[in-house]
Scaffold this motif. Structure first.
Motif, short mmCIF file in Angstrom:
data_model
loop_
_atom_site.label_atom_id
_atom_site.label_comp_id
_atom_site.label_asym_id
_atom_site.label_seq_id
_atom_site.Cartn_x
_atom_site.Cartn_y
_atom_site.Cartn_z
N LEU A 179 -22.10 4.95 23.00
CA LEU A 179 -22.53 4.26 21.78
C LEU A 179 -22.03 2.83 21.78
O LEU A 179 -20.90 2.57 22.20
N PRO A 180 -22.84 1.90 21.28
CA PRO A 180 -22.34 0.53 21.17
C PRO A 180 -21.26 0.45 20.10
O PRO A 180 -21.34 1.11 19.06
N VAL A 181 -20.25 -0.30 20.36
CA VAL A 181 -19.12 -0.43 19.45
C VAL A 181 -19.10 -1.85 18.92
O VAL A 181 -19.26 -2.82 19.67
N GLU A 182 -18.87 -1.98 17.61
CA GLU A 182 -18.80 -3.30 17.01
C GLU A 182 -17.40 -3.49 16.44
O GLU A 182 -16.90 -2.64 15.70
#
Length: 199
Positions: A179-182
């Motif tokens: 998952l992309p992490v911000e």
């Protein structure tokens, strides 16, 4: 006139004698380096063994790209090509055992694609492990499956291959599902008075 012929014969004789001397010296140097490599490998000093085997496999130290053929009629030429495959296998093993999988991969590939590959059945296993370490999962799975289908030796190596195949499938799933992490700065009262070390 006979004096000129004697000079030509003498020059030819000296040239032939000199070339035999050079060839004999190169063969002795090769044997010396191979002996050092074997000793370092046996002492589990794999980085030094890899250095010597690399010199033999690439010809950098001896200045020769191929293993010299010098047998006094005792050794067939086919055995010399097997010697080169052995040097490449030992080099790959040295790299793998001190966990330089990128370099090991290249030399395992050389062994697996050689005509003497059948003499080194574990090469496909370790080639697959090296490919997995380099995150080339599909190629690793292919090599490991070929190993498990053709290998009839110790069961422990088949178990290693099965675990490596499962690891490759798991790693592929993790790369797909990542998952992309911000990262964002939290609002006050967090990070108010100079506590922004991580940002």
């Amino acid at each position: 006139m006979p004096e000129v012929l004697n000079r030509i014969k003498m020059k030819t004789f000296c040239l032939i004698l000199f070339s035999f001397f050079l060839f004999d010296t190169a063969f002795a140097q090769y044997q010396d380096i191979k002996g050092r490599a074997e000793k370092e490998f046996d002492n589990k000093n794999y980085s030094q063994a890899a250095y010597y085997y690399d010199q033999l496999a690439t010809g950098r130290l001896t200045g020769q790209k191929k293993i010299p053929f010098y047998s006094h009629g005792r050794t067939p030429k086919d055995r010399i090509s097997g010697e080169h495959t052995y040097i490449c296998y030992q080099l790959a093993e040295s790299y793998r055992l001190y966990q330089d999988y990128g370099k090991a991969e290249k030399w395992y590939d050389t062994v697996v694609s050689s005509k003497d590959a059948a003499a080194y059945p574990l090469a496909k296993l370790w080639f697959g492990v090296s490919l997995r370490a380099d995150q080339r999962f599909d190629e690793a799975i292919m090599q490991l499956q070929q190993f498990t289908s053709n290998y009839n030796g110790e069961r422990s190596y088949s178990d290693i291959a099965a675990k490596e195949i499962a690891t490759c499938y798991f790693a592929k799933q993790q790369y797909i599902a990542s998952l992309p992490v911000e990262v964002i700065k939290m609002p006050a009262p967090w990070n108010v008075d100079g506590g922004n070390y991580a940002l």
